[in-house]
Design a protein around this motif. Structure first.
Motif, PDB file in Angstrom:
ATOM      1  N   GLU A 197       0.868  -1.185   0.000  1.00 39.34           N
ATOM      2  CA  GLU A 197       0.000   0.000   0.000  1.00 39.34           C
ATOM      3  C   GLU A 197       0.898   1.225   0.000  1.00 39.34           C
ATOM      4  O   GLU A 197       1.681   1.412   0.939  1.00 39.34           O
ATOM      5  CB  GLU A 197      -0.912   0.009   1.228  1.00 39.34           C
ATOM      6  CG  GLU A 197      -1.881  -1.172   1.236  1.00 39.34           C
ATOM      7  CD  GLU A 197      -2.944  -1.067   2.334  1.00 39.34           C
ATOM      8  OE1 GLU A 197      -3.878  -1.865   2.325  1.00 39.34           O
ATOM      9  OE2 GLU A 197      -2.817  -0.175   3.198  1.00 39.34           O
ATOM     10  N   PHE A 212       1.188   5.419  -0.299  1.00 39.88           N
ATOM     11  CA  PHE A 212       0.532   6.729  -0.318  1.00 39.88           C
ATOM     12  C   PHE A 212       1.475   7.690  -1.006  1.00 39.88           C
ATOM     13  O   PHE A 212       2.590   7.895  -0.526  1.00 39.88           O
ATOM     14  CB  PHE A 212       0.219   7.186   1.105  1.00 39.88           C
ATOM     15  CG  PHE A 212      -0.763   6.281   1.781  1.00 39.88           C
ATOM     16  CD1 PHE A 212      -2.122   6.508   1.670  1.00 39.88           C
ATOM     17  CD2 PHE A 212      -0.338   5.155   2.487  1.00 39.88           C
ATOM     18  CE1 PHE A 212      -3.046   5.653   2.263  1.00 39.88           C
ATOM     19  CE2 PHE A 212      -1.255   4.300   3.078  1.00 39.88           C
ATOM     20  CZ  PHE A 212      -2.610   4.551   2.969  1.00 39.88           C
ATOM     21  N   GLY A 248       5.274  10.767   0.928  1.00 45.49           N
ATOM     22  CA  GLY A 248       4.425   9.619   1.200  1.00 45.49           C
ATOM     23  C   GLY A 248       5.164   8.432   1.779  1.00 45.49           C
ATOM     24  O   GLY A 248       6.363   8.493   2.058  1.00 45.49           O
ATOM     25  N   LYS A 249       4.399   7.367   1.974  1.00 46.61           N
ATOM     26  CA  LYS A 249       4.952   6.182   2.610  1.00 46.61           C
ATOM     27  C   LYS A 249       4.472   4.932   1.874  1.00 46.61           C
ATOM     28  O   LYS A 249       3.438   4.918   1.221  1.00 46.61           O
ATOM     29  CB  LYS A 249       4.492   6.107   4.067  1.00 46.61           C
ATOM     30  CG  LYS A 249       4.953   7.294   4.915  1.00 46.61           C
ATOM     31  CD  LYS A 249       5.386   6.883   6.294  1.00 46.61           C
ATOM     32  CE  LYS A 249       6.060   8.033   7.032  1.00 46.61           C
ATOM     33  NZ  LYS A 249       5.133   9.107   7.393  1.00 46.61           N
ATOM     34  N   ILE A 250       5.260   3.876   2.030  1.00 50.91           N
ATOM     35  CA  ILE A 250       4.885   2.581   1.470  1.00 50.91           C
ATOM     36  C   ILE A 250       4.767   1.584   2.614  1.00 50.91           C
ATOM     37  O   ILE A 250       5.651   1.529   3.480  1.00 50.91           O
ATOM     38  CB  ILE A 250       5.955   2.062   0.490  1.00 50.91           C
ATOM     39  CG1 ILE A 250       6.224   3.114  -0.594  1.00 50.91           C
ATOM     40  CG2 ILE A 250       5.522   0.745  -0.139  1.00 50.91           C
ATOM     41  CD1 ILE A 250       7.364   2.736  -1.530  1.00 50.91           C
ATOM     42  N   PHE A 251       3.691   0.848   2.646  1.00 49.98           N
ATOM     43  CA  PHE A 251       3.497  -0.164   3.678  1.00 49.98           C
ATOM     44  C   PHE A 251       3.389  -1.535   3.020  1.00 49.98           C
ATOM     45  O   PHE A 251       2.817  -1.674   1.941  1.00 49.98           O
ATOM     46  CB  PHE A 251       2.233   0.112   4.487  1.00 49.98           C
ATOM     47  CG  PHE A 251       2.261   1.463   5.150  1.00 49.98           C
ATOM     48  CD1 PHE A 251       3.276   1.804   6.035  1.00 49.98           C
ATOM     49  CD2 PHE A 251       1.275   2.410   4.899  1.00 49.98           C
ATOM     50  CE1 PHE A 251       3.314   3.049   6.653  1.00 49.98           C
ATOM     51  CE2 PHE A 251       1.303   3.658   5.505  1.00 49.98           C
ATOM     52  CZ  PHE A 251       2.326   3.982   6.379  1.00 49.98           C
ATOM     53  N   ILE A 252       3.932  -2.550   3.680  1.00 48.53           N
ATOM     54  CA  ILE A 252       3.848  -3.905   3.146  1.00 48.53           C
ATOM     55  C   ILE A 252       3.118  -4.789   4.143  1.00 48.53           C
ATOM     56  O   ILE A 252       3.505  -4.871   5.317  1.00 48.53           O
ATOM     57  CB  ILE A 252       5.241  -4.463   2.844  1.00 48.53           C
ATOM     58  CG1 ILE A 252       5.924  -3.530   1.825  1.00 48.53           C
ATOM     59  CG2 ILE A 252       5.144  -5.885   2.291  1.00 48.53           C
ATOM     60  CD1 ILE A 252       7.350  -3.892   1.531  1.00 48.53           C
TER      61      ILE A 252
END
Ligand SMILES: Nc1ncnc2c1ncn2[C@@H]1O[C@H](COP(=O)(O)OP(=O)(O)O)[C@@H](O)[C@H]1O
Ligand SMILES: Nc1ncnc2c1ncn2[C@@H]1O[C@H](COP(=O)(O)OP(=O)(O)O)[C@@H](O)[C@H]1O
Ligand SMILES: Nc1ncnc2c1ncn2[C@@H]1O[C@H](COP(=O)(O)OP(=O)(O)O)[C@@H](O)[C@H]1O
Lengths: 449, 121, 121, 121, 449, 449
Positions: free
Chosen positions: B5, B7, B89-93
């Motif tokens: 995910e 953002f 933004g950020k990236i989530f796994i």
């Protein structure tokens, strides 16, 4: 005043008053057209521009513009009769009509002319949408209404040198529409295209956010044109505004048909925006010849006026001129065509003089029309280039890329034009925007969706 | 299988989608969100009243990928979404237990495999 | 507990919601996304300029369910979302560690239990 | 690391965001969803025709937090989102394997740490 | 021209010109009404339709339509005076007015009549929204404006057999409104309801996307009606357009009140769309009798005209006729009621002849009104059924289900009418749509949000 | 009728008919303005209100309102000539003009006056947006149009005591605009501010959902004002509506400029809504003096009229009066200023009597203007407070907090005004709303997005 003269003055003035109101109403049409063809993020700025334009036009045209058209006898440039007092008919007649008995109330006469000047100014903006700096535009507006438009108008309607040469432009295909579109061309050349308009050498669609608003705007323009052209009889008695109205409607309808067919041919799609632009193309084309040609010719003129729009739109894309509204094809090219059309289809009983080439076989009128168009284009292009150029290199003509991407509404006016919908608009927070341009706030207080 | 995910800013989407497609990962879902974080708020003014808006428009990308494609995908996003300014933004796994293709009812990582042949075509 | 995330066509929503409700699973959240995948793009034309749009509108369903209800829910979605054409969408199943009902602050699978009695009522 | 997903009423957002920010958790993403659950539907009428709408507008909060901040965040949401009436919403907690800050490419829980010093500032 | 005659011609022409502009403006009203009551995904297509309609009307009504109303002496069918030259008053008078002195400029006369034909045509479309194929509709538009509407108009306004029988329809409750709604009824019967309109035997709401646009459209219609009815005096001198204007406003107001009360009663809700339809119902109802009744009767006529709308809307739902805009109740049923109302409330001093049943106790006028309505309905219904039927079984009347679900904008015109908002509209990608209908592209190039 | 008299009657009536249509058209302007400045969730309710208002105005003004202005000879209060029959000129003249020959058709005269009453009523609503209960408002509307507005109008235009004192208000800065805004002030005081408008003692922006619609509405108001002011000559022959039109345009333009400059100064932003309100401020200010001052004075009056708006908007926020549209500054304060301006800038040749203080050095007219304003404000404020108060304590003036948060459309009218966009609007399901207010449904049947 004596009975009959009073009735004549009142009757002529009522008709021209009505026509002036219709032309004023075209501002609502331009507002809707421009806002519908712009991005959501710039919608409020478009409205602000329309209001400032019209307001500046009103005050400046009273202060000086009208005087530069009708005051004095200069054939090329100049005027008198500034800061007019409409309550003094005698002085008005003295200043502008050599003391003759007036056929219109002074205020009505001025109001009608003001509405035309405001239309010409509104057209300019169409090419400059979505990226223009308000302050620069306001300065241009003052100069355009004060001097540029009046000078062109003086040459024909003010009895200047073009009129003396027999140049005909009944309601302003050249004087109003071509002049506006030409200034717009100069403006867009100096501004450059919108960010993202051309990618890898090809035009990318940047669709306007609301076809319904844009096309309702064009219906309003069509309605307003019923004052624009028929009102250019400048009176009701012994004036055939009926012919003018019929020709105008026929050309508008033919313009839509012409543009639709051409769009299906060259664009391979029945593009909704082209249908609308086609109506404008037809209307602009018939504006010069509306009183001088027969209805069948009006249909032909409109068909071509509208039909020219889609190919020119594609041509502009090819040569990388960004004209979001289609002002250049619909007001410029169709304006040229319409002005020339008098030289092709003009009927002697109606022009009161020369016949057109296709009707009478004589190219003389066509030649006058031709150089009238050329000088109108030339003078306006040079003047607009100078003024916009001066603005560009002083206070600037275009907002910063960050502001453009973010949208003019929030960056220039502090609030979105559609506050409740804004989540949908991409680009609301562009790469590289400096925080300070948003008035950053360091103390956390409250947030809203 | 993982679910990524991310953002990101709106501007980054096109480049990310193009690159991922070239890598054989054309599948994703995109939605609009409003986010707050390190990035500062901005001021809205209306009729003289002011407010500070802390939530700024972002895009959310959702990409379900096979374990082996996670790094490719993350790197691609990082490459194109990076500007260096607050708000990138950020990236989530997230772990993903199962993936099912509705059209065929297939299950498991076959559903997420890179379509390298498609991309090449 | 699992979280089901399904990307489906708009048309399938009503039938899915109705069926799940009958099964005692009325709870879900729905949002609009744009997705790309196997399904092809379509062309937009405006004033003669063309572009290809690869992101097509889809709905995202989010349904948190108890472990025992996962299959029921997935089967229901598959049944109604299936058309057999590219673009039918995908279902993802994620592990869910905790669920809390805001109204009562209850926690755990009780929050997600099927409401069979309600559905029967 | 955990990902908190909360479905709440619109009205609760401002208070939650303010409180979380004071606790050093200013980061979140918000989106609009429509949800159904225990809460009843309402009727729409148009030209005499009626329909019942079961999906009601809610907000979805997504907050990725460090393990140690989960309770703080959940309690804050519960405090402000609670009205006691059906429709208050639910909070879900999902495992999060990785978090990456796009601006710096940093990874791991440092990306999610509470910014207490910021909040104090 | 001599002084007094010139003044009279100018004065009458100014008034009718203004009235014609107001009626033309009703196209903006219909555009907003139709677009507001349609789905977002079809908004651009609605605007395209409005423009094509109006344009076709203009050209066709000049080429043949007007001649079929006023040319020659046939009582039932036929005409002369096609491709009119408005610049030649003498020929115009010869063709249409037996060589008499004209009381209006030819172009003004034609323009006013054109605007009426365009209104009648615009009404047809209302029932066919959201699913109609443009090509088929365009063909119908040509035939409707060329022959169908002119034939009906000829019977009364062209001095045909109904006029000779004493049938009265001042501004067209039957001729314009009932005729349009009847053709629309034929159209919707052949088209069938929109997908999803009826489910398990019950009507499902498919709400129009913008009540603000729709209802502003109705205010514009109300304003335009101030030309429609008062302008039907066809002149200013010795014509009581004041009574007509007052009656029209009273009936419109009463229509809103009637519809509001009825909606609260039969629909159990103060439905916003019914409030708007009620205004139309009142206006349509007073259109025939506006010059023949006293103000108190106008209030009664409007109250009933508007009040009829909500129950008829519900009845149509029950018998599964899909009429998204309410054209059948508001233009059709109210048109019938208004035409009959002359037979009830007509006053001898105003009709110049017979009195209505409730005023004078005599049913004769009511009888003429009754069979006038019946033949108008009958001829238009049969003609429209034939034309639409022929189109249906040749090039087709309705888009494919996939195109309907996807929306007419993207499927027929290549772009959404609201490009920036489209994410919200369900159905943008329907079950079972064939990929090729979207011009699929296999080489990945670029995407946009 | 004899030739010349018939021509004069027709000519005057045509002009006032046109002016009345323009003023009626202002309802579309108010609709757009109000809807654009309200929240999306209340958009349908705004339209419903506009229609009910106008409809009530039409019927009530015919039944009694007009009679309370012009019927009989009372100086303070009273009237005769109710339920008017416009088809009987003789009776009309008897009732209202002492049997004199009429210069306007009765229906035209009434229609023009009706349009003014409807404008005054429309203004009231502006302050009450987003939270008002329809039923209560409808009752107020009846009383306002029946008695309150007619009484104020009687004092000046009906030849009442203020007219006898020499009070001047050409087109209604006080009578129409101040009266409307004053009633609105009373209404908002009794209603209280919208939920969320003031937080921690400070005003919070609650931006209207569409600046494009709101500002197009204001352009339409500007256009409509070309009937409002110039039409107040009440005739065409020997009436200088040209001066009035020119002054009105100049003041409108100056109003925009004044408001823009002031907004940049006091609000630190070129607020789009203030630009629009500035146009209204300029127009309202010139409404009283438009026929009595020279153009330069019109510019000054407009500049101040518009310039007053932004600071007053901020002042109202400070004293916690919630006026979402700016009706109080733009119609109220600008109305006061405009009325007083006659006492400053009036020119003897135009007023036909006294000169203004700054022109002639005499304060007499200013004094009359001053107490005219005071009594207008006073009587309307007291009357509106009584009526709204009585409603508040009986059937209620304001919807419940839950209904307000949810939006008036779904809670009062059963459907959203923008059904396809509603997902975006926060507050659609408020804290603490009782389930039953939404007609809860227990048997699950179907759902839609
Ligand atoms: N912990 C988080 N949980 C959910 N979303 C987050 C979180 N942190 C950041 N985001 C999303 O990423 C966006 C950018 O974050 P921000 O902190 O402003 O940028 P940066 O990481 O560059 O400092 C936010 O607007 C939000 O949408
Ligand atoms: N790997 C993925 N990650 C996230 N969303 C996906 C993924 N694959 C598919 N989707 C979603 O599912 C939708 C349909 O996928 P698509 O591949 O076109 O259909 P199909 O599975 O029938 O081939 C996409 O538009 C997208 O929203
Ligand atoms: N199992 C679930 N999966 C996804 N979303 C849910 C689930 N349960 C509830 N929600 C979300 O929470 C919202 C409120 O739920 P609801 O059951 O009505 O309230 P309550 O928990 O107070 O009974 C719903 O509208 C939906 O958006």
């Amino acid at each position: 005043m004596e009975g009959d003269a009073a009735v004549a003055l009142a009757l002529n003035s009522v008709w021209i008053m009505v026509a002036a109101v219709l032309v004023l109403f075209m501002q609502a049409g331009f507002a809707l057209l421009e806002v519908g063809f712009s991005r959501m993020k710039n919608a409020g700025a478009v409205m602000a521009k329309i209001f400032l334009n019209l307001s500046i036009a009103a005050v400046v045209f009273w202060a000086v513009g009208y005087g530069f058209i009708y005051g004095g006898d200069a054939s090329f440039f100049g005027g008198e009769g500034f800061f007019i007092d409409f309550s003094d008919s005698a002085a008005f007649s003295e200043d502008f009509y050599g003391g003759e008995e007036l056929s219109l109330l002074p205020g009505v006469d001025w109001f009608f002319q003001l509405a035309f000047a405001a239309v010409s100014l509104a057209i300019v903006f169409g090419t400059m949408l979505d990226r223009m700096k308000m302050a620069g535009y306001v300065i241009f507006a003052v100069i355009f209404v004060a001097i540029i438009y009046p000078t062109v108008a003086r040459w024909t309607w003010g009895g200047g040198w073009l009129a003396q040469d027999g140049f005909l432009d009944f309601a302003g295909s050249s004087i109003v529409h071509l002049a506006g579109a030409t200034a717009g061309l100069a403006g867009t050349l100096l501004l450059g295209p919108r960010i993202g308009k051309f990618k890898d050498g090809k035009a990318v669609p940047i669709p306007g956010h609301s076809m319904p608003l844009a096309l309702v705007g064009i219906i309003i323009l069509w309605v307003g044109w019923m004052g624009f052209n028929p009102g250019s009889t400048l009176g009701a008695i012994d004036a055939d505004f009926g012919l003018v109205a019929a020709n105008t409607n026929l050309a508008a309808g033919a313009g839509v048909i012409g543009a639709s067919l051409m769009a299906m041919w060259v664009m391979k799609t029945l593009d909704v925006s082209q249908i609308g632009n086609g109506a404008i193309g037809g209307l602009v084309a018939i504006t010069a010849p509306c009183a001088f040609v027969e209805p069948w010719a009006a249909v032909v003129i409109g068909l071509i006026g509208g039909g020219l729009v889609p190919p020119i739109v594609m041509l502009l894309d090819k040569i990388k001129i960004d004209d979001p509204l289609g002002a250049i094809p619909a007001h410029g090219v169709a304006g040229i065509w319409g002005t020339l059309a008098i030289g092709l289809f003009g009927v002697a009983e109606l022009t009161g003089d020369r016949e057109g080439l296709l009707v009478g076989g004589d190219a003389e009128q066509l030649w006058v029309q031709f150089y009238g168009v050329v000088v109108t284009f030339g003078i306006v292009f040079v003047a607009a280039l100078l003024v916009f150029g001066a603005i560009k290199y002083t206070i600037g003509l275009r907002v910063s890329p960050a502001e453009e991407l973010t949208g003019l509404d929030i960056s220039q006016h502090g609030m979105f034009g559609y506050p409740e919908r804004f989540i949908e608009v991409p680009g609301a927070e562009p790469e590289g925007i400096s925080e300070s341009e948003f008035t950053p706030v360091s103390s956390p207080s409250s947030s809203n969706t | 299988m993982k679910k990524i995910e991310a953002f990101i800013r709106h501007e980054a989407l096109d480049a990310i989608r193009d690159s991922l497609e070239k890598l054989g990962l054309p599948s994703m879902s995109v939605s609009e969100v409003k986010g707050s974080g390190r990035q500062k708020g901005y001021t809205e003014t209306y009729r003289g009243a002011r407010t500070t808006v802390f939530l700024r428009p972002k895009l959310k990308l959702e990409i379900a990928v096979d374990d082996g494609d996670v790094d490719k995908a993350v790197d691609t996003i990082l490459e194109h979404a990076h500007t260096g300014q607050a708000g990138d933004g950020k990236i989530f796994i997230l772990p993903l237990e199962e993936a099912i293709r509705v059209r065929t009812a297939e299950r498991g990582s076959v559903v997420l495999e890179s379509h390298v042949e498609d991309a090449a075509a």
